[in-house]
Motif scaffolding. Sequence first.
Motif, mmCIF file in Angstrom:
data_model
loop_
_atom_site.group_PDB
_atom_site.id
_atom_site.type_symbol
_atom_site.label_atom_id
_atom_site.label_comp_id
_atom_site.label_asym_id
_atom_site.label_seq_id
_atom_site.Cartn_x
_atom_site.Cartn_y
_atom_site.Cartn_z
ATOM 1 N N VAL A 86 13.872 30.539 54.020
ATOM 2 C CA VAL A 86 14.060 31.628 52.926
ATOM 3 C C VAL A 86 14.672 31.227 51.746
ATOM 4 O O VAL A 86 14.543 31.262 50.587
ATOM 5 C CB VAL A 86 14.970 32.852 53.667
ATOM 6 C CG1 VAL A 86 15.523 33.547 52.621
ATOM 7 C CG2 VAL A 86 14.016 33.167 54.593
ATOM 8 N N LEU A 87 15.836 30.223 52.056
ATOM 9 C CA LEU A 87 16.681 29.661 51.086
ATOM 10 C C LEU A 87 15.551 28.695 50.029
ATOM 11 O O LEU A 87 15.723 28.721 48.776
ATOM 12 C CB LEU A 87 17.765 28.989 51.399
ATOM 13 C CG LEU A 87 18.890 29.768 51.774
ATOM 14 C CD1 LEU A 87 19.935 28.576 52.605
ATOM 15 C CD2 LEU A 87 19.350 30.437 51.120
ATOM 16 N N VAL A 138 14.261 39.411 52.496
ATOM 17 C CA VAL A 138 13.204 38.607 51.988
ATOM 18 C C VAL A 138 12.111 39.200 50.922
ATOM 19 O O VAL A 138 11.722 38.725 50.053
ATOM 20 C CB VAL A 138 12.347 37.946 52.875
ATOM 21 C CG1 VAL A 138 11.119 37.200 52.768
ATOM 22 C CG2 VAL A 138 13.547 36.831 53.742
ATOM 23 N N TYR A 191 11.029 30.548 43.552
ATOM 24 C CA TYR A 191 11.184 31.431 42.579
ATOM 25 C C TYR A 191 12.133 30.647 41.287
ATOM 26 O O TYR A 191 12.028 30.915 40.234
ATOM 27 C CB TYR A 191 11.912 32.640 43.197
ATOM 28 C CG TYR A 191 11.158 33.475 44.024
ATOM 29 C CD1 TYR A 191 9.726 34.018 43.558
ATOM 30 C CD2 TYR A 191 11.179 33.519 45.356
ATOM 31 C CE1 TYR A 191 8.990 34.713 44.631
ATOM 32 C CE2 TYR A 191 10.362 34.017 46.444
ATOM 33 C CZ TYR A 191 9.210 34.669 45.831
ATOM 34 O OH TYR A 191 8.563 35.331 46.646
ATOM 35 N N TRP A 192 13.215 30.474 41.946
ATOM 36 C CA TRP A 192 14.403 30.005 40.651
ATOM 37 C C TRP A 192 13.916 28.882 39.847
ATOM 38 O O TRP A 192 13.966 28.883 38.634
ATOM 39 C CB TRP A 192 15.930 29.689 41.304
ATOM 40 C CG TRP A 192 16.492 31.056 41.872
ATOM 41 C CD1 TRP A 192 16.101 32.376 41.665
ATOM 42 C CD2 TRP A 192 17.597 31.177 42.358
ATOM 43 N NE1 TRP A 192 16.947 33.204 41.905
ATOM 44 C CE2 TRP A 192 17.723 32.604 42.709
ATOM 45 C CE3 TRP A 192 18.456 30.109 43.160
ATOM 46 C CZ2 TRP A 192 18.864 33.093 43.432
ATOM 47 C CZ3 TRP A 192 19.772 30.961 44.035
ATOM 48 C CH2 TRP A 192 19.751 32.180 43.931
ATOM 49 N N LEU A 224 13.362 30.731 47.825
ATOM 50 C CA LEU A 224 14.156 31.234 46.888
ATOM 51 C C LEU A 224 14.558 30.375 45.833
ATOM 52 O O LEU A 224 14.120 30.461 44.374
ATOM 53 C CB LEU A 224 15.551 31.851 47.323
ATOM 54 C CG LEU A 224 16.496 32.794 46.210
ATOM 55 C CD1 LEU A 224 15.648 33.975 45.930
ATOM 56 C CD2 LEU A 224 17.616 32.906 47.058
ATOM 57 N N THR A 265 19.716 38.100 50.691
ATOM 58 C CA THR A 265 19.381 37.326 51.563
ATOM 59 C C THR A 265 20.346 36.003 51.787
ATOM 60 O O THR A 265 20.703 35.493 52.845
ATOM 61 C CB THR A 265 17.945 36.550 51.368
ATOM 62 O OG1 THR A 265 17.902 36.272 49.920
ATOM 63 C CG2 THR A 265 16.723 37.142 51.663
ATOM 64 N N MET A 315 13.120 39.348 47.285
ATOM 65 C CA MET A 315 13.300 38.014 46.707
ATOM 66 C C MET A 315 12.525 37.966 45.422
ATOM 67 O O MET A 315 11.333 38.233 45.350
ATOM 68 C CB MET A 315 13.104 36.957 47.681
ATOM 69 C CG MET A 315 14.316 36.600 48.346
ATOM 70 S SD MET A 315 14.296 34.893 49.282
ATOM 71 C CE MET A 315 12.588 34.541 49.712
ATOM 72 N N PRO A 316 12.890 37.470 44.250
ATOM 73 C CA PRO A 316 14.347 36.749 44.074
ATOM 74 C C PRO A 316 15.133 37.828 43.376
ATOM 75 O O PRO A 316 16.134 37.298 43.236
ATOM 76 C CB PRO A 316 13.728 35.517 43.014
ATOM 77 C CG PRO A 316 12.494 36.029 42.342
ATOM 78 C CD PRO A 316 11.849 36.988 43.432
ATOM 79 N N TRP A 357 18.661 38.419 45.205
ATOM 80 C CA TRP A 357 18.876 37.264 46.109
ATOM 81 C C TRP A 357 19.981 37.707 46.929
ATOM 82 O O TRP A 357 19.891 36.966 47.932
ATOM 83 C CB TRP A 357 19.018 36.341 44.970
ATOM 84 C CG TRP A 357 20.037 36.361 44.156
ATOM 85 C CD1 TRP A 357 19.911 36.820 42.785
ATOM 86 C CD2 TRP A 357 21.452 36.073 44.290
ATOM 87 N NE1 TRP A 357 21.207 36.801 42.272
ATOM 88 C CE2 TRP A 357 22.176 36.496 42.917
ATOM 89 C CE3 TRP A 357 22.046 35.580 45.333
ATOM 90 C CZ2 TRP A 357 23.311 36.373 42.966
ATOM 91 C CZ3 TRP A 357 23.448 35.478 45.024
ATOM 92 C CH2 TRP A 357 24.117 35.707 43.826
#
Lengths: 329, 340, 302
Positions: free
Chosen positions: B151-152, C262, B159-160, B155, C272, C265-266, C269
């Motif tokens: 999940v991290l 989830v 995405y980031w 993210l 999560t 996201m994002p 954020w």
Amino acid sequence: MDNAQTDTILEIKDLSVSFDVYGSISHVLDGVSFRVNRGQRVGLVGESGCGKTTTLKAILNVLPPNAILNKGEILFEGHNVFTMVDRQLAEMRRTGAGMIFQDPSSALNPVFSIKQQFMAALKYAFPPNTPPKELYEIAVKALEDVMMPDPERIMNSFPYQLSGGMRQRVCIAMTIAAGRKLVLADEPGTSLDVTIQDQIMRLIDRLVQENDLSVIMVAHSLGVIREFTSYVNIMYAGTLVEGGKTRDVFENPRHPYTIALMACVPKLTGEGIAEGIPGRVPDYTAPPTGCRYFPRCPYAQEICRAKKPQPVEIDPGHWVSCYLANEVS
Amino acid sequence: MTIITTIVKRLGGAIVVLLGLSMIIFSLMRIIPGDPARLALGPTAPEEIVEQYRERMHYNKPLPTQYYYWITGVLKGDLGVSTVTRRNVTRDFAEFLPATLELVIWAGIPPIFFALLLGVLGAMYNNRWPDYLIRFSSYIIVATPAFVWAVLFMLIFGYWLPILPSIGGRISMKFSVPSVTGLMVLDALIDAQPAAAWDAFLHLLMPSLALALGHTMQEARLTRSHMLENAGKDYITMITSQGVPRRIINRRFLLKPSVIPTVSIMGLDIASIFGNAFLVETIFNWPGISRYAMNAILSKDINAVCGVVLLFGVIFILTNLLVDVVVIILDPRMRQTRTA
Amino acid sequence: MKAKTVDATTTPIETTSTRQAELLKRSWLKFSESKVSIIGLVIVSVFLLLALGGKYLVPYPEHIGSYVDFANAGLPPSSKHFFGTDLMGRDVFSRIVGSFRNTLMMGVVVLSIAAPVGFMVGVTAGYNKGTFIDTALMRVTDMFLAVPPLVLALAIASVLEPNLTNSMLAVTAMWWPWYARLSYGVTSSLRSENYIIYAELVGAKLPHIIFKEILPNCLSAVLTKMTLDMGYVIIIAATISYAGLGEQAPRPALGSMIASGVKYMPAQWWLTVFPSITIMLIVLGFNLLGDGISSMLGAEEI
């Protein structure tokens, strides 16, 4: 043998070593000094845990990482092993001094064949361009020297396939093969059966004679020392308490500890069971001040607790570290 | 010779274990409340069709008879029909297993070398900054479940800083790679499509990293602690006192005995990778067997669940066998004929 | 020279109390040798405190259950809501802390059932080594160990009604074989020890041999494994809850909070990231503590 300067192969001066055990400091060796002459057989005697093995490891500078050298030096052929550069140290280990360990089952790497270990050791002890074939023959020759049957098969074995006595022979062969001058034998028979122990001692005796080696023999068996050495140092709790020609020390022990040690030997003449020494080796994190033996010593006086006794020569070549050296007997 | 004996012995034991496992999972799936035929066909199906189905699937027979029919099918390679895909489970396996294998291979094998490297570095720089850095990160990494990493990563990298594909899947839609080995990166290379191979590799990166991190650092820690423990052993002191150079000792005489225990637990690590793949495949839309199994579990697809559990059992036993063989090759003591 | 004994006061006399104090000090030194063990102790203490008294310590205790406040939905972290709010307007921090009790219960229940059950199986098999009982028990153990633990737990959890109790049951069912293996190993090596044989010879009853002779020898290995396992159980529990088979909404669980986050996201954020970091910290705490305890008990790193 008169010119001590040229004939000394090893000299230990005022060696003091501590160990850092979980933040508390164990002061194990305290001011150990002795000398080994070329061709001489020196004994080092004491109870288990009194620092004999530490002394031997210090000579080869292979003390564990938590060991601390407080003071002192060890001169091998005049060079201090603690200040040697890597190359000198390696040279000294390869051709100068070698050690036979107490427990042969842990001294050989379990996952390498005897050949792999032996060849690695020989490879660095001989000039770099020595052909492997030649090294292999040296190894086989050394195994024959230690009375190993079928050396070729032994070379291809792994340690677990050999008996304790055979492993010890392999270790002895590895120590002798490269032509070292000084052998440090750390109770080489203790972990073996009595009969095997006897064979191993005879073997070392013969090899030392044939190759004109110097030896430091560590043992807690006085019989071995009496038979094997010409000079003996008695060690108690990290300090040397008495030293001299083996015959002098055995016939005329002067330190209370030496006397007690001799009394512990069971007599075959049937005088009953040996006495043993009351008490135990002190806690090294807080060793007794002064003489380390005073808490167990039947003759202890106030001064024994206050100040460490210095060695006194009572007969030529026979010295004792005790205030009562001239009175006890 | 001893290796072959070991393999034969282990396989014999494995058959018993797999049979037992099949019984456990079969009975487990039959205690689901509700009628399995009704569950399979849905609430709208007419009763006579359900009855037919029940008859055909032997659901009206006693449990041991049902098991007999099922297991004889399994032995012939017929795992029954999945109620979700409406196809034979064996066919589903053929379709979904390669994707998982690709993921597990990437997550399982290259990291071993990193693990050993980090372990050796940690031991060599014991209590200096590289060691502290490795230990610190290993504590953090081991403490984080694989799905949390997934999940991290999604993210952060999806995405980031969108440098990796956030939609998931094995490859972008624009590529079409014919299946040869079933391993996408390899197939793309075989088909001479380097761009597709690179794209497939980028898709692999996040899920395999999420699966790899935990076991890599665990193995690194284990290697380090065994290196340090063995460094104090007599046989290292002995070879040091023989004048063999430090680097040779570390690289050869210390490394090998220290690596063997790490290798011997790798079978368990493979199991944990497969287990963690359940969620990681779901998160990254990875069309693999774990995502398939997850759906089967959630929709109580009896044949699929039984089949998947058996499949994992087989894979697990085979990988452990492989690990045992490697250990026997590395460690001569294991070749000792055991006296019973 | 006459022999003279030293005054008794000069030799330190060891009493039991000084010996125990010494042992305690030595244990603490071993435990705290690595400073990170203390960090672990601190994290676990804070976790335990929040798990037991969380309801009274969080800013919005009512947010732990079903609570809706759409006016404050989806707010980013602020001084009012440290970890932001979810899409129902509930305070994420309060919900995270609110989930600790179940997390703790999961670990405690699973281990306190799995360890004794596994121990009994392992001891019985190990004590009867070489007999049919040994083969039968260890084969069954192997069957459970032959599938990735998570797969089995998910399969079991799916068969049962999805809730906290059943997910505990599922995790326990896959956990006991590890303890069986561990105590089997210790027992079968002890089997040939002289004091066990002696106990048999003098006619000691089986319970005596198991609980008085074998248990003390397994204890340090089992205890070490239990502390180290706490973290793994929490990881597995979070994974099951992520899959939707654990504690059900509206009650909070770390895994299910991440699963529902989830989807957002994002943009949101924090839904999560914070539960993720929380899982990491808790497991980290238990692992560090476990390492400290294992070096204290002198067991090998598992």
